[in-house]
Write an enzyme that holds these catalytic residues in place. Structure first.
Site, PDB file in Angstrom:
ATOM      1  N   HIS A  28       0.815  -0.863  -0.198  1.00 57.45           N
ATOM      2  CA  HIS A  28       0.117   0.041   0.071  1.00 57.45           C
ATOM      3  C   HIS A  28       0.986   1.071   0.135  1.00 57.45           C
ATOM      4  CE1 HIS A  28      -3.348   3.114   1.362  1.00 57.45           C
ATOM      5  NE2 HIS A  28      -3.759   1.940   0.763  1.00 57.45           N
TER       6      HIS A  28
ATOM      7  N   ASP B  17      -8.167  -5.142  -0.236  1.00 57.96           N
ATOM      8  CA  ASP B  17      -8.448  -5.976  -0.528  1.00 57.96           C
ATOM      9  C   ASP B  17      -8.109  -7.633  -0.333  1.00 57.96           C
ATOM     10  OD1 ASP B  17      -7.686  -3.573  -2.767  1.00 57.96           O
ATOM     11  OD2 ASP B  17      -8.874  -4.398  -2.828  1.00 57.96           O
TER      12      ASP B  17
HETATM   13  C1  SDX Z   1      -6.816   0.043  -2.932  1.00 59.74           C
HETATM   14  O1  SDX Z   1      -4.211   4.590  -2.083  1.00 59.74           O
HETATM   15  C2  SDX Z   1      -5.466   4.043  -1.561  1.00 59.74           C
HETATM   16  O2  SDX Z   1      -6.325   4.162  -0.264  1.00 59.74           O
HETATM   17  C3  SDX Z   1      -5.923   3.475  -1.403  1.00 59.74           C
HETATM   18  C4  SDX Z   1      -6.840   2.042  -1.229  1.00 59.74           C
HETATM   19  C5  SDX Z   1      -8.415   2.752  -1.408  1.00 59.74           C
HETATM   20  O3  SDX Z   1      -9.331   2.082  -0.051  1.00 59.74           O
HETATM   21  O4  SDX Z   1      -8.477   3.621  -1.855  1.00 59.74           O
HETATM   22  O5  SDX Z   1      -6.639   2.003   0.006  1.00 59.74           O
HETATM   23  C6  SDX Z   1      -7.165   1.170  -2.428  1.00 59.74           C
HETATM   24  O6  SDX Z   1      -6.236   0.668  -3.568  1.00 59.74           O
HETATM   25  C7  SDX Z   1      -6.036  -0.944  -1.771  1.00 59.74           C
HETATM   26  C8  SDX Z   1      -4.196  -1.065  -2.444  1.00 59.74           C
HETATM   27  C9  SDX Z   1      -5.394  -2.735  -3.671  1.00 59.74           C
HETATM   28  N1  SDX Z   1      -4.033  -3.068  -5.182  1.00 59.74           N
HETATM   29  C10 SDX Z   1      -2.637  -4.195  -4.950  1.00 59.74           C
HETATM   30  O7  SDX Z   1      -3.167  -4.875  -3.706  1.00 59.74           O
HETATM   31  C11 SDX Z   1      -2.017  -4.430  -6.348  1.00 59.74           C
HETATM   32  C12 SDX Z   1      -0.626  -5.064  -4.798  1.00 59.74           C
HETATM   33  N2  SDX Z   1       0.274  -3.816  -4.499  1.00 59.74           N
HETATM   34  C13 SDX Z   1       1.270  -3.042  -5.153  1.00 59.74           C
HETATM   35  O8  SDX Z   1       0.846  -2.649  -6.902  1.00 59.74           O
HETATM   36  C14 SDX Z   1       1.452  -2.161  -4.936  1.00 59.74           C
HETATM   37  O9  SDX Z   1       1.535  -2.729  -2.950  1.00 59.74           O
HETATM   38  C15 SDX Z   1       0.210  -0.485  -4.435  1.00 59.74           C
HETATM   39  C16 SDX Z   1       0.283  -0.066  -6.203  1.00 59.74           C
HETATM   40  C17 SDX Z   1      -0.340  -0.938  -3.849  1.00 59.74           C
HETATM   41  C18 SDX Z   1       1.460   0.940  -3.927  1.00 59.74           C
HETATM   42  O10 SDX Z   1       2.517   0.964  -4.611  1.00 59.74           O
HETATM   43  P1  SDX Z   1       3.145   1.566  -4.556  1.00 59.74           P
HETATM   44  O11 SDX Z   1       3.185   3.015  -3.441  1.00 59.74           O
HETATM   45  O12 SDX Z   1       3.370   2.765  -6.000  1.00 59.74           O
HETATM   46  O13 SDX Z   1       4.920   1.378  -4.053  1.00 59.74           O
HETATM   47  P2  SDX Z   1       5.881   0.652  -5.208  1.00 59.74           P
HETATM   48  O14 SDX Z   1       5.351   0.292  -6.221  1.00 59.74           O
HETATM   49  O15 SDX Z   1       6.825   1.383  -5.033  1.00 59.74           O
HETATM   50  O16 SDX Z   1       6.766  -0.526  -4.122  1.00 59.74           O
HETATM   51  C19 SDX Z   1       7.414  -0.703  -3.126  1.00 59.74           C
HETATM   52  C20 SDX Z   1       8.280  -2.021  -3.198  1.00 59.74           C
HETATM   53  C21 SDX Z   1       8.436  -2.012  -5.168  1.00 59.74           C
HETATM   54  O17 SDX Z   1      10.162  -2.739  -4.385  1.00 59.74           O
HETATM   55  P3  SDX Z   1      11.143  -1.694  -5.303  1.00 59.74           P
HETATM   56  O18 SDX Z   1      11.365  -1.062  -6.714  1.00 59.74           O
HETATM   57  O19 SDX Z   1      11.097  -0.593  -3.932  1.00 59.74           O
HETATM   58  O20 SDX Z   1      12.366  -2.562  -5.332  1.00 59.74           O
HETATM   59  O21 SDX Z   1       7.948  -2.670  -2.850  1.00 59.74           O
HETATM   60  C22 SDX Z   1       7.199  -3.336  -4.380  1.00 59.74           C
HETATM   61  C23 SDX Z   1       8.009  -2.931  -5.310  1.00 59.74           C
HETATM   62  O22 SDX Z   1       8.355  -3.087  -6.944  1.00 59.74           O
HETATM   63  N3  SDX Z   1       6.173  -4.125  -4.081  1.00 59.74           N
HETATM   64  C24 SDX Z   1       5.723  -4.715  -3.961  1.00 59.74           C
HETATM   65  C25 SDX Z   1       3.821  -5.039  -3.952  1.00 59.74           C
HETATM   66  N4  SDX Z   1       3.900  -3.953  -3.772  1.00 59.74           N
HETATM   67  C26 SDX Z   1       5.303  -3.663  -3.580  1.00 59.74           C
HETATM   68  N5  SDX Z   1       6.075  -6.443  -4.751  1.00 59.74           N
HETATM   69  C27 SDX Z   1       4.929  -7.679  -4.771  1.00 59.74           C
HETATM   70  N6  SDX Z   1       4.084  -7.234  -4.497  1.00 59.74           N
HETATM   71  C28 SDX Z   1       3.622  -6.215  -3.720  1.00 59.74           C
HETATM   72  N7  SDX Z   1       2.074  -6.532  -3.865  1.00 59.74           N
END
Ligand code: SDX
Length: 444
Positions: free
Chosen positions: A319, A377
């Site tokens: 998140h 989710d």
């Molecule tokens: C919702 O914003 C909100 O409040 C949203 C929400 C709401 O109520 O409105 O809470 C609802 O959207 C919840 C999130 C649902 N999405 C998912 O579950 C999809 C999977 N999650 C990822 O796509 C990700 O965690 C996000 C999109 C939710 C957040 O992404 P960020 O904040 O941009 O984080 P990031 O991509 O910069 O990740 C930081 C690191 C990265 O690695 P590095 O580049 O630092 O090496 O963590 C890794 C990412 O690759 N990472 C993951 C991961 N989520 C982040 N690695 C594996 N699996 C994951 N799920």
């Protein structure tokens, strides 16, 4: 560039910038604004005019886009408050429409206020009869989010007597119409996809109950909504109602800042919510768990989630704000267990798989180091599946719930005297000036 806080009392930050253009060092003192909770903000509104520099923050990881009193999140501690009330207490003690009133008006409604609000919403649950024909333009196998997006956007063609956002009364009517009609529109999208007749809303049913009735009843026999299922859906709707300045809420605010009508703003929010990185994740979690299939395959998928060269991510994990357990996921995990037990779903394989996946992920150094926890989710999809909601309808229900948050935030933005049309700038790295010549290799 150097920056230093002048001193805590002055609440000023002194910034000296060497912009890219001639003119030498530009210095500016920027006010530091403090809220009632959470981080202070550096007020940079005069930064560009005084330093010729923009800030740069793709994804807005360090940027506050507005001032708000609606929802507070502490990502480090896993805290979520709506108008100061913890989400856990609201989910346990309130109806969805009580929370909707709280988000919009700022206080828990008195009994009289609540009855008036319920009456106003109930009055608008039906959609214009011609909208029923609108569905016929879609293929039966269209994703229900595409249908909802199209129908909600079209509402401004039917309810043009509540489009003037400068008129407080019209804003309120449009808000009531949207909150009231979203369940009806959602249920109609489901009925249309399975070739069953639309069911009219029943004004003696509660909000969650009515949605379930319209989705699962048929004209051929009486239909009683299971109270366990209705209670679970009520909690799920509350947990998805609002969440500060997330992507879809920011989309609604930005759309509203141009003066667009409320139906267009909510349609824009629906479009943004659909993405798998946002509200589409609940559907993606179910698809992922089905793809994993058995706990023996979990290590394979954890490995893929950690592989930078693999676009696969563990859906329902991570998140932007929560670097701790999403408090909504904690409530949903409990609701999930309760609903499955009450519905006699013992040993639901998807729940067992989800719990095993959560356990393994939370013990994995990669997830621990990056602070990746289950989010809202991760469990919602399992509950929705258990209560009979088709996977393709998960994000549609998320949109039904989030509509009250989008509306509350939209109303707050409209009422903010400092608000103006949102217009971010950019860091330009394209071609500098060049001229077209007939000899240019690209020809005409
Ligand atoms: C919702 O914003 C909100 O409040 C949203 C929400 C709401 O109520 O409105 O809470 C609802 O959207 C919840 C999130 C649902 N999405 C998912 O579950 C999809 C999977 N999650 C990822 O796509 C990700 O965690 C996000 C999109 C939710 C957040 O992404 P960020 O904040 O941009 O984080 P990031 O991509 O910069 O990740 C930081 C690191 C990265 O690695 P590095 O580049 O630092 O090496 O963590 C890794 C990412 O690759 N990472 C993951 C991961 N989520 C982040 N690695 C594996 N699996 C994951 N799920």
């Amino acid at each position: 560039m150097t920056a230093r806080f002048l001193d805590e009392d002055n609440d000023l930050a002194h910034l000296e910038v060497i912009p890219g253009r001639p003119g030498g060092v530009k210095a500016v003192d920027l006010p530091i604004l403090h809220g009632t909770m959470g981080p202070a903000v550096l007020d940079i509104r005069k930064l560009y005019s005084e330093t010729d520099c923009f800030t740069y923050d793709p994804g807005y990881t360090s940027t506050a886009s507005c001032e708000s009193k609606i929802t507070f999140i502490d990502g480090e501690k896993g805290i979520l408050l709506h108008r100061g009330y913890p989400i856990e207490e609201l989910a346990e003690n309130c109806s969805f429409l009580q929370v909707a009133y709280l988000l919009m008006e700022g206080e828990i409604p008195t009994e009289e206020e609540y009855q008036t609000f319920v009456k106003n919403i109930t009055f608008h649950t039906m959609v214009h009869e011609q909208l029923r024909d609108f569905y016929r333009g879609f293929r039966r196998d269209a994703h229900p989010m595409a249908v909802m997006l199209g129908v909600v956007g079209a509402l401004s063609a039917f309810y043009y007597d509540s489009l003037d956002i400068r008129d407080q009364r019209q804003r309120m009517i449009a808000s009531h119409r949207l909150i009231a009609k979203m369940p009806t529109i959602a249920a109609m999208a489901h009925k249309y996809s399975i070739g069953q007749p639309f069911m009219y809303p029943q004004n003696d049913l509660g909000y969650a109950e009515n949605l379930l009735y319209m989705m699962f009843a048929t004209p051929t026999a009486p239909f009683k909504v299971n109270p366990v299922v209705a209670r679970a859906l009520n909690k799920i709707l509350i947990l998805h109602a609002d969440h500060e300045q997330n992507a879809s809420t920011s989309t609604v605010r930005l759309t509203g800042s141009s003066g667009a009508n409320p139906f267009a703003c909510i349609a824009a929010g629906i479009a943004c919510l659909w993405g798998p990185a946002h509200g589409g994740a609940n559907e993606a979690v179910l698809n992922m768990l089905t793809q994993i299939g058995h706990k023996d395959r979990i290590p394979e998928f954890i490995k893929r989630a950690k592989d930078k060269n693999d676009p696969f991510r563990l859906m329902g994990f991570g998140h932007r704000v929560y670097k701790h357990y999403d408090p909504r996921a904690s409530v949903l995990r409990k609701v999930c267990q309760e609903v499955l037990e009450e519905l006699d779903y013992h040993g639901e394989p998807l729940l067992e798989l989800a719990k095993e996946l959560e356990k393994i992920a939370l013990e994995d150094p990669y997830f621990i180091e990056k602070k990746l926890y289950p989010n809202v989710d991760f469990y919602s999809g399992i509950i929705l599946k258990a209560i009979g909601i088709p996977t393709c309808m998960f994000t549609v229900l998320f949109a039904v719930a989030r509509t009250v948050g989008w509306i509350a935030q939209w109303m707050e933005m409209i009422g903010d005297p400092s608000q103006k049309i949102g217009r971010p700038r950019q860091l330009y790295t394209g071609h500098t000036l060049r001229h077209y010549r007939l000899s240019s290799p690209r020809g005409v």
